[in-house]
Motif scaffolding. Structure first.
Motif, PDB file in Angstrom:
ATOM      1  N   TYR A  29       0.636  -0.802  -0.197  1.00 39.27           N
ATOM      2  CA  TYR A  29       0.348   0.181   0.169  1.00 39.27           C
ATOM      3  C   TYR A  29       0.950   1.242   0.374  1.00 39.27           C
ATOM      4  CZ  TYR A  29      -4.417   2.898   1.265  1.00 39.27           C
ATOM      5  OH  TYR A  29      -5.577   3.400   1.220  1.00 39.27           O
ATOM      6  N   VAL A  30       1.263   1.645  -1.242  1.00 38.45           N
ATOM      7  CA  VAL A  30       1.789   3.055  -0.867  1.00 38.45           C
ATOM      8  C   VAL A  30       0.863   4.434  -0.789  1.00 38.45           C
ATOM      9  CG1 VAL A  30       3.485   4.408  -2.632  1.00 38.45           C
ATOM     10  CG2 VAL A  30       3.259   1.400  -3.140  1.00 38.45           C
ATOM     11  N   LEU A  31       1.129   5.045  -0.305  1.00 39.10           N
ATOM     12  CA  LEU A  31       0.965   7.014   0.765  1.00 39.10           C
ATOM     13  C   LEU A  31       2.023   7.805  -0.599  1.00 39.10           C
ATOM     14  CD1 LEU A  31      -0.661   5.767   3.850  1.00 39.10           C
ATOM     15  CD2 LEU A  31      -1.588   5.647   2.111  1.00 39.10           C
ATOM     16  N   GLY A  32       1.743   7.286  -1.652  1.00 43.22           N
ATOM     17  CA  GLY A  32       2.674   8.399  -2.011  1.00 43.22           C
ATOM     18  C   GLY A  32       2.602   9.993  -2.232  1.00 43.22           C
ATOM     19  N   ARG A  34       6.568  10.548   8.098  1.00 47.37           N
ATOM     20  CA  ARG A  34       7.412  10.762   9.374  1.00 47.37           C
ATOM     21  C   ARG A  34       6.150   9.862  10.719  1.00 47.37           C
ATOM     22  NH1 ARG A  34      10.424  16.372  10.843  1.00 47.37           N
ATOM     23  NH2 ARG A  34      11.688  15.893   9.728  1.00 47.37           N
ATOM     24  N   TRP A  35       5.010   9.941  10.611  1.00 49.33           N
ATOM     25  CA  TRP A  35       4.116   9.457  10.935  1.00 49.33           C
ATOM     26  C   TRP A  35       3.627   7.902  11.085  1.00 49.33           C
ATOM     27  CZ3 TRP A  35      -0.273   6.903   9.176  1.00 49.33           C
ATOM     28  CH2 TRP A  35      -0.687   7.566   7.337  1.00 49.33           C
ATOM     29  N   ALA A  36       4.667   7.583   9.635  1.00 47.72           N
ATOM     30  CA  ALA A  36       3.841   6.545   9.106  1.00 47.72           C
ATOM     31  C   ALA A  36       4.577   5.238  10.373  1.00 47.72           C
ATOM     32  CB  ALA A  36       4.804   5.892   7.966  1.00 47.72           C
ATOM     33  N   GLY A  37       5.873   4.978  10.256  1.00 50.13           N
ATOM     34  CA  GLY A  37       6.115   4.495  10.983  1.00 50.13           C
ATOM     35  C   GLY A  37       5.705   3.901  12.550  1.00 50.13           C
ATOM     36  N   PRO A  38       5.919   5.094  13.404  1.00 53.09           N
ATOM     37  CA  PRO A  38       5.485   5.197  14.471  1.00 53.09           C
ATOM     38  C   PRO A  38       3.581   4.574  14.792  1.00 53.09           C
ATOM     39  CG  PRO A  38       6.516   6.710  15.013  1.00 53.09           C
ATOM     40  CD  PRO A  38       6.486   6.330  13.133  1.00 53.09           C
ATOM     41  N   ALA A  39       3.287   4.770  13.535  1.00 44.94           N
ATOM     42  CA  ALA A  39       1.875   4.975  13.796  1.00 44.94           C
ATOM     43  C   ALA A  39       2.070   3.033  13.870  1.00 44.94           C
ATOM     44  CB  ALA A  39       0.593   5.311  12.707  1.00 44.94           C
ATOM     45  N   ILE A  40       2.103   2.759  12.148  1.00 44.02           N
ATOM     46  CA  ILE A  40       1.905   1.576  12.094  1.00 44.02           C
ATOM     47  C   ILE A  40       2.393   0.209  12.853  1.00 44.02           C
ATOM     48  CG2 ILE A  40       3.136  -0.213  10.219  1.00 44.02           C
ATOM     49  CD1 ILE A  40       2.903   1.516   8.462  1.00 44.02           C
ATOM     50  N   ARG A  77      10.025   3.106   3.474  1.00 45.99           N
ATOM     51  CA  ARG A  77      10.088   4.806   3.042  1.00 45.99           C
ATOM     52  C   ARG A  77       9.857   4.071   1.250  1.00 45.99           C
ATOM     53  NH1 ARG A  77      11.748   8.582   4.747  1.00 45.99           N
ATOM     54  NH2 ARG A  77      13.024   9.187   3.954  1.00 45.99           N
ATOM     55  N   LEU A  78       9.774   5.643   0.412  1.00 46.62           N
ATOM     56  CA  LEU A  78       9.135   4.899  -0.614  1.00 46.62           C
ATOM     57  C   LEU A  78      10.246   5.045  -1.745  1.00 46.62           C
ATOM     58  CD1 LEU A  78       6.940   8.488  -1.283  1.00 46.62           C
ATOM     59  CD2 LEU A  78       6.254   6.447  -1.249  1.00 46.62           C
ATOM     60  N   ALA A  79      11.122   4.877  -0.771  1.00 45.26           N
ATOM     61  CA  ALA A  79      12.839   4.633  -2.005  1.00 45.26           C
ATOM     62  C   ALA A  79      13.046   2.932  -1.835  1.00 45.26           C
ATOM     63  CB  ALA A  79      13.830   5.043  -1.765  1.00 45.26           C
ATOM     64  N   GLU A  80      12.232   2.939  -0.905  1.00 48.30           N
ATOM     65  CA  GLU A  80      11.908   1.037  -0.580  1.00 48.30           C
ATOM     66  C   GLU A  80      11.560   0.584  -1.402  1.00 48.30           C
ATOM     67  OE1 GLU A  80      14.671   1.176   3.619  1.00 48.30           O
ATOM     68  OE2 GLU A  80      12.200   1.988   3.816  1.00 48.30           O
TER      69      GLU A  80
END
Length: 117
Positions: free
Chosen positions: A41-44, A79-85, A100-103
């Motif tokens: 799921y990409v959040l571009g 920035r919020w994605a890691g902690p939220a996930i 990250r998008l680059a990954e």
């Protein structure tokens, strides 16, 4: 996407209608075809926000199919994605991980990998 992996991209806001018209049918089809859902799921970069009702639909989706989710890779530079996930993954069935998008390619490989890995 690798075989057996469902790929979705959120652009701008994610709303309740997006779940009803796109996400639910795609997940149902993946379950019917593969038995489990593996999702990238990409959040571009243009992703803005989840509407409150969309977040509720997310929880309902997991409750509706508690054993049907394998791996979910959330790909975003927010920035919020890691902690939220990390918090959300406790409530959601299956394994969930932020990339990250680059990954993106790494996220695809991870989602497709054997569950024991």
């Amino acid at each position: 996407m690798p075989a057996g992996v469902l790929g979705l991209e959120a652009i701008d806001d994610v709303e309740k209608d997006d779940y009803e018209n796109v996400l639910f049918p795609a997940v149902e089809a993946a379950i019917a075809e593969h038995g489990k859902v593996r999702l990238v799921y990409v959040l571009g970069p243009d992703f803005d926000d989840y509407e409150g009702e969309a977040a509720w639909e997310d929880l309902k989706l997991g409750a509706r199919h508690p054993a049907a989710f394998g791996r979910i890779a959330i790909v975003t530079d927010a920035r919020w994605a890691g902690p939220a996930i990390k918090v959300f993954s406790v409530l959601w069935p299956g394994q969930m991980r932020a990339f990250r998008l680059a990954e993106l390619e790494t996220a695809k490989q991870w989602a497709a990998a054997d569950q024991s890995g």
